[in-house]
Write a protein that holds these residues in place. Structure first.
Motif, PDB file in Angstrom:
ATOM      1  N   MET A 169       0.834  -1.200   0.000  1.00 22.65           N
ATOM      2  CA  MET A 169       0.000   0.000   0.000  1.00 22.65           C
ATOM      3  C   MET A 169       0.871   1.252   0.000  1.00 22.65           C
ATOM      4  SD  MET A 169      -2.922  -1.058   2.778  1.00 22.65           S
ATOM      5  CE  MET A 169      -4.013  -2.458   2.508  1.00 22.65           C
ATOM      6  N   LYS A 170       0.305   2.327  -0.509  1.00 21.76           N
ATOM      7  CA  LYS A 170       0.996   3.616  -0.554  1.00 21.76           C
ATOM      8  C   LYS A 170       0.638   4.422   0.695  1.00 21.76           C
ATOM      9  CE  LYS A 170       2.511   2.682  -4.713  1.00 21.76           C
ATOM     10  NZ  LYS A 170       3.940   2.375  -4.962  1.00 21.76           N
ATOM     11  N   PHE A 171       1.641   4.662   1.542  1.00 17.15           N
ATOM     12  CA  PHE A 171       1.420   5.452   2.745  1.00 17.15           C
ATOM     13  C   PHE A 171       2.762   6.016   3.208  1.00 17.15           C
ATOM     14  CE2 PHE A 171       1.973   1.026   3.892  1.00 17.15           C
ATOM     15  CZ  PHE A 171       2.973   1.068   4.846  1.00 17.15           C
ATOM     16  N   ALA A 172       2.685   7.029   4.065  1.00 12.46           N
ATOM     17  CA  ALA A 172       3.906   7.655   4.572  1.00 12.46           C
ATOM     18  C   ALA A 172       4.666   6.668   5.457  1.00 12.46           C
ATOM     19  CB  ALA A 172       3.550   8.915   5.367  1.00 12.46           C
ATOM     20  N   GLY A 173       5.974   6.622   5.286  1.00 18.02           N
ATOM     21  CA  GLY A 173       6.797   5.721   6.079  1.00 18.02           C
ATOM     22  C   GLY A 173       6.812   4.297   5.570  1.00 18.02           C
ATOM     23  N   GLN A 174       6.424   4.112   4.317  1.00 19.12           N
ATOM     24  CA  GLN A 174       6.356   2.763   3.740  1.00 19.12           C
ATOM     25  C   GLN A 174       7.723   2.078   3.755  1.00 19.12           C
ATOM     26  OE1 GLN A 174       6.221   2.255  -0.590  1.00 19.12           O
ATOM     27  NE2 GLN A 174       4.292   1.133  -0.329  1.00 19.12           N
ATOM     28  N   LYS A 175       8.763   2.792   3.322  1.00 15.55           N
ATOM     29  CA  LYS A 175      10.096   2.199   3.257  1.00 15.55           C
ATOM     30  C   LYS A 175      10.630   1.875   4.648  1.00 15.55           C
ATOM     31  CE  LYS A 175      11.376   4.425  -1.108  1.00 15.55           C
ATOM     32  NZ  LYS A 175      12.337   5.322  -1.796  1.00 15.55           N
ATOM     33  N   VAL A 176      10.324   2.739   5.621  1.00 14.71           N
ATOM     34  CA  VAL A 176      10.770   2.499   6.992  1.00 14.71           C
ATOM     35  C   VAL A 176      10.117   1.233   7.537  1.00 14.71           C
ATOM     36  CG1 VAL A 176      10.813   3.401   9.350  1.00 14.71           C
ATOM     37  CG2 VAL A 176      11.167   4.944   7.396  1.00 14.71           C
ATOM     38  N   LEU A 177       8.807   1.074   7.288  1.00 14.70           N
ATOM     39  CA  LEU A 177       8.092  -0.101   7.770  1.00 14.70           C
ATOM     40  C   LEU A 177       8.643  -1.377   7.147  1.00 14.70           C
ATOM     41  CD1 LEU A 177       5.816  -1.320   9.419  1.00 14.70           C
ATOM     42  CD2 LEU A 177       4.279  -0.925   7.486  1.00 14.70           C
ATOM     43  N   ARG A 178       8.960  -1.328   5.846  1.00 14.13           N
ATOM     44  CA  ARG A 178       9.516  -2.509   5.180  1.00 14.13           C
ATOM     45  C   ARG A 178      10.844  -2.908   5.812  1.00 14.13           C
ATOM     46  NH1 ARG A 178       8.507  -1.255  -1.308  1.00 14.13           N
ATOM     47  NH2 ARG A 178       6.213  -1.324  -1.228  1.00 14.13           N
ATOM     48  N   THR A 179      11.639  -1.919   6.193  1.00 17.99           N
ATOM     49  CA  THR A 179      12.929  -2.210   6.839  1.00 17.99           C
ATOM     50  C   THR A 179      12.729  -2.822   8.221  1.00 17.99           C
ATOM     51  OG1 THR A 179      13.937  -0.336   5.656  1.00 17.99           O
ATOM     52  CG2 THR A 179      15.125  -1.222   7.563  1.00 17.99           C
ATOM     53  N   ILE A 180      11.797  -2.250   8.991  1.00 19.28           N
ATOM     54  CA  ILE A 180      11.534  -2.757  10.340  1.00 19.28           C
ATOM     55  C   ILE A 180      11.000  -4.189  10.290  1.00 19.28           C
ATOM     56  CG2 ILE A 180      10.107  -2.442  12.400  1.00 19.28           C
ATOM     57  CD1 ILE A 180      10.237   0.568  11.892  1.00 19.28           C
ATOM     58  N   VAL A 181      10.137  -4.457   9.322  1.00 19.47           N
ATOM     59  CA  VAL A 181       9.529  -5.780   9.196  1.00 19.47           C
ATOM     60  C   VAL A 181      10.579  -6.851   8.972  1.00 19.47           C
ATOM     61  CG1 VAL A 181       8.140  -7.197   7.621  1.00 19.47           C
ATOM     62  CG2 VAL A 181       7.239  -5.041   8.481  1.00 19.47           C
ATOM     63  N   LEU A 182      11.658  -6.515   8.291  1.00 14.80           N
ATOM     64  CA  LEU A 182      12.697  -7.491   7.964  1.00 14.80           C
ATOM     65  C   LEU A 182      13.638  -7.807   9.130  1.00 14.80           C
ATOM     66  CD1 LEU A 182      13.923  -6.803   4.310  1.00 14.80           C
ATOM     67  CD2 LEU A 182      13.025  -8.937   5.239  1.00 14.80           C
ATOM     68  N   LEU A 183      13.573  -7.044  10.199  1.00 14.59           N
ATOM     69  CA  LEU A 183      14.503  -7.229  11.312  1.00 14.59           C
ATOM     70  C   LEU A 183      14.460  -8.638  11.916  1.00 14.59           C
ATOM     71  CD1 LEU A 183      14.304  -3.776  13.160  1.00 14.59           C
ATOM     72  CD2 LEU A 183      16.135  -4.648  11.697  1.00 14.59           C
ATOM     73  N   PRO A 184      13.285  -9.229  12.168  1.00 12.77           N
ATOM     74  CA  PRO A 184      13.281 -10.591  12.718  1.00 12.77           C
ATOM     75  C   PRO A 184      13.995 -11.598  11.822  1.00 12.77           C
ATOM     76  CG  PRO A 184      11.114  -9.598  12.933  1.00 12.77           C
ATOM     77  CD  PRO A 184      11.926  -8.672  12.076  1.00 12.77           C
ATOM     78  N   TRP A 185      13.809 -11.458  10.508  1.00 11.20           N
ATOM     79  CA  TRP A 185      14.449 -12.395   9.583  1.00 11.20           C
ATOM     80  C   TRP A 185      15.966 -12.245   9.612  1.00 11.20           C
ATOM     81  CZ3 TRP A 185      17.190 -11.085   5.021  1.00 11.20           C
ATOM     82  CH2 TRP A 185      17.605 -12.201   4.275  1.00 11.20           C
ATOM     83  N   ALA A 186      16.457 -11.032   9.859  1.00 12.70           N
ATOM     84  CA  ALA A 186      17.902 -10.786   9.863  1.00 12.70           C
ATOM     85  C   ALA A 186      18.588 -11.358  11.100  1.00 12.70           C
ATOM     86  CB  ALA A 186      18.179  -9.290   9.759  1.00 12.70           C
ATOM     87  N   MET A 187      17.810 -11.698  12.125  1.00 10.91           N
ATOM     88  CA  MET A 187      18.395 -12.238  13.357  1.00 10.91           C
ATOM     89  C   MET A 187      18.660 -13.737  13.216  1.00 10.91           C
ATOM     90  SD  MET A 187      15.899 -10.296  16.077  1.00 10.91           S
ATOM     91  CE  MET A 187      16.697 -11.072  17.491  1.00 10.91           C
ATOM     92  N   PRO A 188      19.757 -14.247  13.758  1.00 13.73           N
ATOM     93  CA  PRO A 188      20.022 -15.691  13.717  1.00 13.73           C
ATOM     94  C   PRO A 188      18.941 -16.462  14.477  1.00 13.73           C
ATOM     95  CG  PRO A 188      21.998 -14.469  14.314  1.00 13.73           C
ATOM     96  CD  PRO A 188      20.871 -13.497  14.361  1.00 13.73           C
ATOM     97  N   MET A 189      18.536 -17.611  13.929  1.00 11.72           N
ATOM     98  CA  MET A 189      17.469 -18.386  14.552  1.00 11.72           C
ATOM     99  C   MET A 189      17.828 -18.842  15.961  1.00 11.72           C
ATOM    100  SD  MET A 189      14.518 -19.694  14.688  1.00 11.72           S
ATOM    101  CE  MET A 189      13.669 -19.902  13.119  1.00 11.72           C
ATOM    102  N   VAL A 190      19.094 -19.184  16.190  1.00  8.29           N
ATOM    103  CA  VAL A 190      19.511 -19.632  17.520  1.00  8.29           C
ATOM    104  C   VAL A 190      19.293 -18.522  18.546  1.00  8.29           C
ATOM    105  CG1 VAL A 190      21.470 -20.359  18.921  1.00  8.29           C
ATOM    106  CG2 VAL A 190      21.169 -21.310  16.642  1.00  8.29           C
ATOM    107  N   VAL A 191      19.621 -17.296  18.167  1.00 11.84           N
ATOM    108  CA  VAL A 191      19.416 -16.158  19.069  1.00 11.84           C
ATOM    109  C   VAL A 191      17.932 -15.964  19.352  1.00 11.84           C
ATOM    110  CG1 VAL A 191      19.707 -13.667  19.337  1.00 11.84           C
ATOM    111  CG2 VAL A 191      21.526 -15.025  18.291  1.00 11.84           C
TER     112      VAL A 191
END
Length: 291
Positions: free
Chosen positions: A96-118
């Motif tokens: 969707m088109k909304f303010a802060g779209q790129k920031v939200l996409r970056t935040i959403v990816l944070l869990p995936w960037a963390m090692p599963m063991v951690v």
């Protein structure tokens, strides 16, 4: 013709070291694993006896292995249903088109960037009854709530699935989002003119156009789920009892804890055959995708 053969020979000579390394690190271990699976190898007892396919028959007679197979099926199916439903929903929101779209996409990816063991180790504390984050949140609405998530088979299984879903859902959603980016907005405008609402547009335009992407992603994510090991290893160690022991975790415990390498190898071979079948299906599905 002679020059072509000469260049071809040089090319093979240059590639040969890499091929030999690949054979030694991939093909040889597979062959050796299959060979060991035909033996009763118990290092603690000093046993190394040829027994044919008895190890494979023992898989379906081992109650612990049956439990592992059942939980692996539940884990894979539950996790993939969550990935499909929530992943598509999250991808639609991110599209969707909304303010802060790129920031939200970056935040959403944070869990995936963390090692599963951690993530799994942190989740082990998060699901604690006394000071866990999960129960603290639930007590905002129900102050008397008490539950030791990881000491009951059903809740421990649900917790493992939830952690796996939380970890990899963002990556699944981003890949679905990539498919959504190729859908022209003109198609939605035409559907709107024809009187189609958002729900009808989703089922007649969006879903059919990303169905092939979903199919290929589902196959690959299913393969990753089947071979999951770290989430159980760090979070529950297969407990309580053997209720959350995935097949990959069972292979590890048989090979390195029980030192029953013959039996562990037979389980690994069966898992390898399943993965080979899924790989063939994924390659066949990938060929059908129109890029």
């Amino acid at each position: 013709m002679y020059e072509n053969k000469k260049y071809l020979a040089i090319a093979w000579i240059l590639v040969l070291p890499a091929l030999l390394i690949r054979v030694f690190t991939t093909i040889y271990p597979i062959i050796e694993t299959f060979r060991i699976s035909l033996y009763d190898v118990k290092l603690l007892r000093g046993i190394n006896e040829f027994i044919g396919f008895q190890n494979y028959l023992n898989i379906f007679q081992d109650s612990k292995m049956i439990t592992s197979i059942k939980f692996t099926v539940i884990f894979v199916v539950g996790s993939m249903i969550g990935h499909l439903v929530l992943g598509i929903a999250l991808a639609l929101i991110l599209n969707m088109k909304f303010a802060g779209q790129k920031v939200l996409r970056t935040i959403v990816l944070l869990p995936w960037a963390m090692p599963m063991v951690v993530v799994a180790m942190a989740s082990k504390w998060a699901f604690n009854n006394e000071y866990g984050l999960v129960n603290d949140f639930i007590r905002w609405f129900n102050p008397s709530f008490k539950l030791d998530w990881l000491i009951h088979a059903t809740t421990a299984s649900n917790a493992v699935i939830a952690v796996d879903l939380w970890k990899d859902l963002p990556f699944f959603a981003i890949l679905i989002l990539a498919g959504l980016q190729f859908i022209s907005s003109d198609m939605y405008e035409a559907a709107k003119i024809d009187g189609a609402g958002a729900i009808r547009s989703f089922f007649t335009i969006t879903l059919p156009l990303i169905s092939k992407n979903i199919l290929v992603l589902s196959i690959f994510f299913t393969m990753w789920r089947i071979t999951s090991f770290d989430v159980v290893y760090a979070m529950t160690s297969g407990g309580p009892g053997e209720s959350t022991a995935l097949i990959a975790y069972r292979i590890t415990t048989e090979a390195f804890t029980n030192l029953n390498t013959g039996y562990a190898s037979s389980i690994a071979v069966v898992l390898f055959l399943i993965m080979a079948l899924l790989s063939a299906l994924s390659m066949r599905a990938a060929k059908r995708v129109d890029y």
